[in-house]
Design a protein around this motif. Structure first.
Motif, PDB file in Angstrom:
ATOM      1  N   LEU A  82       0.884  -1.350  -0.171  1.00 41.78           N
ATOM      2  CA  LEU A  82      -0.060   0.112   0.194  1.00 41.78           C
ATOM      3  C   LEU A  82       0.868   1.398  -0.027  1.00 41.78           C
ATOM      4  O   LEU A  82       0.479   2.170  -0.665  1.00 41.78           O
ATOM      5  CB  LEU A  82      -1.017  -0.017   1.300  1.00 41.78           C
ATOM      6  N   ARG A  83       2.172   1.057   0.797  1.00 40.19           N
ATOM      7  CA  ARG A  83       2.824   2.416   0.851  1.00 40.19           C
ATOM      8  C   ARG A  83       3.443   2.757  -0.791  1.00 40.19           C
ATOM      9  O   ARG A  83       3.594   3.518  -1.246  1.00 40.19           O
ATOM     10  CB  ARG A  83       3.880   2.096   1.967  1.00 40.19           C
ATOM     11  N   ALA A  84       3.799   1.338  -1.119  1.00 45.66           N
ATOM     12  CA  ALA A  84       4.493   1.574  -2.612  1.00 45.66           C
ATOM     13  C   ALA A  84       3.443   2.171  -3.622  1.00 45.66           C
ATOM     14  O   ALA A  84       3.663   2.799  -4.551  1.00 45.66           O
ATOM     15  CB  ALA A  84       5.067   0.189  -2.938  1.00 45.66           C
ATOM     16  N   LEU A  85       2.294   1.595  -3.374  1.00 46.73           N
ATOM     17  CA  LEU A  85       1.359   1.895  -4.511  1.00 46.73           C
ATOM     18  C   LEU A  85       0.863   3.572  -4.392  1.00 46.73           C
ATOM     19  O   LEU A  85       0.643   4.187  -5.354  1.00 46.73           O
ATOM     20  CB  LEU A  85      -0.126   1.109  -4.248  1.00 46.73           C
ATOM     21  N   GLU A  86       1.159   3.932  -3.265  1.00 54.92           N
ATOM     22  CA  GLU A  86       0.671   5.276  -3.088  1.00 54.92           C
ATOM     23  C   GLU A  86       1.950   6.121  -3.902  1.00 54.92           C
ATOM     24  O   GLU A  86       1.507   7.234  -4.523  1.00 54.92           O
ATOM     25  CB  GLU A  86       0.881   5.915  -1.585  1.00 54.92           C
ATOM     26  N   HIS A  87       2.987   5.640  -3.623  1.00 52.00           N
ATOM     27  CA  HIS A  87       4.131   6.529  -4.526  1.00 52.00           C
ATOM     28  C   HIS A  87       4.018   6.196  -5.969  1.00 52.00           C
ATOM     29  O   HIS A  87       4.114   6.977  -6.837  1.00 52.00           O
ATOM     30  CB  HIS A  87       5.496   5.836  -3.965  1.00 52.00           C
ATOM     31  N   TYR A  88       3.655   4.769  -6.416  1.00 57.53           N
ATOM     32  CA  TYR A  88       3.460   4.545  -7.887  1.00 57.53           C
ATOM     33  C   TYR A  88       2.460   5.401  -8.280  1.00 57.53           C
ATOM     34  O   TYR A  88       2.644   5.998  -9.441  1.00 57.53           O
ATOM     35  CB  TYR A  88       3.059   3.346  -8.089  1.00 57.53           C
ATOM     36  N   ARG A  89       1.345   5.611  -7.719  1.00 61.18           N
ATOM     37  CA  ARG A  89       0.034   6.453  -8.183  1.00 61.18           C
ATOM     38  C   ARG A  89       0.581   8.061  -8.344  1.00 61.18           C
ATOM     39  O   ARG A  89       0.099   8.677  -9.098  1.00 61.18           O
ATOM     40  CB  ARG A  89      -1.109   6.275  -7.459  1.00 61.18           C
ATOM     41  N   ALA A  90       1.278   8.437  -7.202  1.00 62.41           N
ATOM     42  CA  ALA A  90       1.543   9.877  -7.122  1.00 62.41           C
ATOM     43  C   ALA A  90       2.519  10.164  -8.259  1.00 62.41           C
ATOM     44  O   ALA A  90       2.720  11.248  -8.891  1.00 62.41           O
ATOM     45  CB  ALA A  90       2.371  10.289  -5.723  1.00 62.41           C
ATOM     46  N   GLU A  91       3.459   9.226  -8.520  1.00 58.95           N
ATOM     47  CA  GLU A  91       4.465   9.468  -9.557  1.00 58.95           C
ATOM     48  C   GLU A  91       4.298   9.005 -10.984  1.00 58.95           C
ATOM     49  O   GLU A  91       4.655   9.220 -11.976  1.00 58.95           O
ATOM     50  CB  GLU A  91       5.838   8.519  -9.162  1.00 58.95           C
ATOM     51  N   GLY A  92       2.862   8.510 -11.108  1.00 58.01           N
ATOM     52  CA  GLY A  92       2.454   8.006 -12.479  1.00 58.01           C
ATOM     53  C   GLY A  92       3.223   7.062 -13.018  1.00 58.01           C
ATOM     54  O   GLY A  92       3.373   6.605 -13.963  1.00 58.01           O
ATOM     55  N   PRO A  94       3.414   3.253 -14.462  1.00 57.96           N
ATOM     56  CA  PRO A  94       2.663   2.431 -15.094  1.00 57.96           C
ATOM     57  C   PRO A  94       2.457   1.028 -14.171  1.00 57.96           C
ATOM     58  O   PRO A  94       3.155   0.231 -13.825  1.00 57.96           O
ATOM     59  CB  PRO A  94       3.393   1.956 -16.435  1.00 57.96           C
ATOM     60  N   LEU A  95       0.940   0.666 -14.186  1.00 54.29           N
ATOM     61  CA  LEU A  95       0.706  -0.417 -13.237  1.00 54.29           C
ATOM     62  C   LEU A  95      -0.188  -1.188 -14.258  1.00 54.29           C
ATOM     63  O   LEU A  95      -1.029  -0.693 -15.045  1.00 54.29           O
ATOM     64  CB  LEU A  95      -0.326   0.225 -12.028  1.00 54.29           C
ATOM     65  N   ARG A  96      -0.452  -2.594 -14.032  1.00 54.11           N
ATOM     66  CA  ARG A  96      -1.317  -3.533 -14.505  1.00 54.11           C
ATOM     67  C   ARG A  96      -2.121  -3.727 -13.212  1.00 54.11           C
ATOM     68  O   ARG A  96      -2.101  -4.127 -12.439  1.00 54.11           O
ATOM     69  CB  ARG A  96      -0.461  -4.845 -14.888  1.00 54.11           C
ATOM     70  N   GLU A  97      -3.565  -3.478 -13.673  1.00 47.09           N
ATOM     71  CA  GLU A  97      -4.609  -3.802 -12.694  1.00 47.09           C
ATOM     72  C   GLU A  97      -4.688  -5.230 -12.131  1.00 47.09           C
ATOM     73  O   GLU A  97      -4.374  -6.151 -13.300  1.00 47.09           O
ATOM     74  CB  GLU A  97      -5.861  -3.439 -13.100  1.00 47.09           C
ATOM     75  N   ALA A  98      -4.803  -5.573 -11.103  1.00 52.31           N
ATOM     76  CA  ALA A  98      -4.807  -7.211 -10.594  1.00 52.31           C
ATOM     77  C   ALA A  98      -6.233  -7.623 -11.187  1.00 52.31           C
ATOM     78  O   ALA A  98      -7.110  -7.086 -11.144  1.00 52.31           O
ATOM     79  CB  ALA A  98      -4.727  -7.219  -9.009  1.00 52.31           C
ATOM     80  N   GLY A  99      -6.173  -8.979 -11.414  1.00 55.32           N
ATOM     81  CA  GLY A  99      -7.182  -9.713 -11.923  1.00 55.32           C
ATOM     82  C   GLY A  99      -8.179  -9.919 -10.400  1.00 55.32           C
ATOM     83  O   GLY A  99      -7.512  -9.750  -9.341  1.00 55.32           O
ATOM     84  N   PRO A 107      -2.587  -4.280  -7.799  1.00 57.26           N
ATOM     85  CA  PRO A 107      -2.104  -4.430  -9.135  1.00 57.26           C
ATOM     86  C   PRO A 107      -0.609  -4.657  -8.876  1.00 57.26           C
ATOM     87  O   PRO A 107      -0.055  -4.714  -7.902  1.00 57.26           O
ATOM     88  CB  PRO A 107      -2.233  -2.650  -9.591  1.00 57.26           C
ATOM     89  N   ARG A 108      -0.018  -4.969 -10.091  1.00 61.37           N
ATOM     90  CA  ARG A 108       1.239  -5.137 -10.495  1.00 61.37           C
ATOM     91  C   ARG A 108       2.013  -3.795 -11.298  1.00 61.37           C
ATOM     92  O   ARG A 108       1.162  -3.196 -11.957  1.00 61.37           O
ATOM     93  CB  ARG A 108       1.540  -6.360 -11.278  1.00 61.37           C
ATOM     94  N   LEU A 109       3.431  -3.900 -11.180  1.00 67.94           N
ATOM     95  CA  LEU A 109       3.804  -2.850 -12.168  1.00 67.94           C
ATOM     96  C   LEU A 109       3.995  -3.304 -13.492  1.00 67.94           C
ATOM     97  O   LEU A 109       3.869  -4.511 -13.824  1.00 67.94           O
ATOM     98  CB  LEU A 109       5.520  -2.924 -11.464  1.00 67.94           C
ATOM     99  N   ALA A 110       3.631  -2.493 -14.139  1.00 66.18           N
ATOM    100  CA  ALA A 110       3.584  -2.695 -15.755  1.00 66.18           C
ATOM    101  C   ALA A 110       5.275  -2.775 -16.262  1.00 66.18           C
ATOM    102  O   ALA A 110       5.484  -1.461 -16.661  1.00 66.18           O
ATOM    103  CB  ALA A 110       2.754  -2.056 -16.614  1.00 66.18           C
ATOM    104  N   LEU A 111       6.013  -3.629 -15.962  1.00 65.87           N
ATOM    105  CA  LEU A 111       7.343  -3.570 -16.194  1.00 65.87           C
ATOM    106  C   LEU A 111       7.782  -3.238 -17.496  1.00 65.87           C
ATOM    107  O   LEU A 111       8.639  -2.472 -17.688  1.00 65.87           O
ATOM    108  CB  LEU A 111       8.102  -4.940 -15.585  1.00 65.87           C
ATOM    109  N   ALA A 112       7.269  -3.581 -18.211  1.00 68.80           N
ATOM    110  CA  ALA A 112       7.690  -3.220 -20.041  1.00 68.80           C
ATOM    111  C   ALA A 112       7.492  -1.646 -20.130  1.00 68.80           C
ATOM    112  O   ALA A 112       8.135  -1.296 -20.831  1.00 68.80           O
ATOM    113  CB  ALA A 112       6.367  -4.005 -20.857  1.00 68.80           C
ATOM    114  N   ARG A 113       6.656  -1.197 -19.470  1.00 70.64           N
ATOM    115  CA  ARG A 113       6.532   0.424 -19.574  1.00 70.64           C
ATOM    116  C   ARG A 113       7.292   1.241 -18.445  1.00 70.64           C
ATOM    117  O   ARG A 113       7.766   2.454 -18.692  1.00 70.64           O
ATOM    118  CB  ARG A 113       5.005   0.909 -19.807  1.00 70.64           C
TER     119      ARG A 113
END
Length: 125
Positions: A82-92, A94-99, A107-113
């Motif tokens: 959750l802490r990491a997700l806050e940073h990822y969303r604030a910084e933009g 790329p994430l892949r939404e979780a199934g 979600p996971r990171l969209a590593l390719a992007r």
């Protein structure tokens, strides 16, 4: 050697091992919204491996943008999702939404992007 402030349970004047200094310096270079895997960092430095980088980040990573050094499978750091997700969303980042079958629907990171190759920057020595 550069000295960092309090990191985990270390005294304020603790000098970090040279390899840890180099790993943390790479983490500081990763631009907002981008990531490198533990293996990417080791390869870029030409030294160590994913486990060594992971160990450095576990011990000293609080001194830098720890969420920008990630697992190769794109799974968010267990226990810190959750802490990491806050940073990822604030910084933009790329994430892949979780199934729906994903544990906790995180979600996971969209590593390719999101992956940064360090181009245009010289690795720390």
């Amino acid at each position: 050697m550069r000295q960092y402030g309090p990191v985990t349970d270390l005294p304020e004047d603790t000098e970090l091992p040279e390899y840890a200094e180099r790993v943390l310096a790479v983490a500081e270079l990763i631009p907002p919204g981008r990531v490198m895997t533990y293996g990417d960092v080791a390869e870029w430095l030409g030294e160590g491996g994913p486990r060594q980088v992971g160990r450095v980040m576990a011990l000293y990573g609080a001194a830098v943008c720890w969420w920008r050094v990630v697992r190769a499978d794109g799974v968010l750091l267990p226990g810190h999702e959750l802490r990491a997700l806050e940073h990822y969303r604030a910084e933009g980042t790329p994430l892949r939404e979780a199934g729906r079958s994903a544990d906790g629907h995180v979600p996971r990171l969209a590593l390719a992007r999101a992956r940064w190759d360090g181009s245009g920057v010289t690795p720390p020595t």
